[in-house]
Design an enzyme around this catalytic site. Sequence first.
Site, PDB file in Angstrom:
ATOM      1  N   ASP A   1       0.858  -1.184   0.000  1.00  0.00           N
ATOM      2  CA  ASP A   1       0.000   0.000   0.000  1.00  0.00           C
ATOM      3  C   ASP A   1       0.894   1.234   0.000  1.00  0.00           C
ATOM      4  O   ASP A   1       1.984   1.211   0.581  1.00  0.00           O
ATOM      5  CB  ASP A   1      -0.901   0.013   1.231  1.00  0.00           C
ATOM      6  CG  ASP A   1      -1.968  -1.070   1.190  1.00  0.00           C
ATOM      7  OD1 ASP A   1      -2.379  -1.461   0.081  1.00  0.00           O
ATOM      8  OD2 ASP A   1      -2.402  -1.508   2.270  1.00  0.00           O
TER       9      ASP A   1
ATOM     10  N   ASP B   1      -7.105  -1.390  -4.313  1.00  0.00           N
ATOM     11  CA  ASP B   1      -8.122  -1.095  -3.303  1.00  0.00           C
ATOM     12  C   ASP B   1      -9.131  -0.071  -3.824  1.00  0.00           C
ATOM     13  O   ASP B   1     -10.339  -0.193  -3.587  1.00  0.00           O
ATOM     14  CB  ASP B   1      -7.475  -0.573  -2.020  1.00  0.00           C
ATOM     15  CG  ASP B   1      -6.551  -1.581  -1.365  1.00  0.00           C
ATOM     16  OD1 ASP B   1      -6.745  -2.798  -1.580  1.00  0.00           O
ATOM     17  OD2 ASP B   1      -5.628  -1.156  -0.649  1.00  0.00           O
TER      18      ASP B   1
END
Length: 183
Positions: free
Chosen positions: A143, A161
């Site tokens: 991330d 995401d």
Amino acid sequence: MMVAGEGVADAAVWKKLRWVTGIVALVALVLDQVSKQWVLTSLLPCLSGPPGPECAVNSPFIEVTGFFNMVVAWNFGVSFSMFYSQHDLMPFALSLLAVGICGALLWWNRQNDRALVALATGMVVGGAIGNVIDRLRFGAVADFLDFHVAGWHWPAFNVADCCIVVGVGLLLIDGLFSGAEQR
């Protein structure tokens, strides 16, 4: 009452929309993987070896604006680090779950006749497969997008995401606002 040729028209629509789903999934997957590769190798490379969660020292974060940073954060769970675990089998269990959900979505979508559902399904599948690749490659999901306000940071996330959240949102909108005759 069925009109002559209606089944053929439906089959043609289904085929086109399956192509839409596949292309959108591929685009989402490529954008996700290219963005992660760029962040991990060029923008914020590991300073102590190859990229991955075992990296002892990542480059410092990059402040882009007063509310947005580029970071490297390794997610050992699912969205927002739910079900966090560093158990050796967790990446495989989460990957299997994600692949199963993708398969179920694609099966459900096989006779879809709405472009919004095709687009949304492609986004969810492409994003999920992007995160599965990370789990199998690194044992965790990379991330790097970090939004914050007044010292409070939203959990870091990535392009996959974003695709999953937007895709699920579009599916919810379709389910709530499309007429019953279209479902």
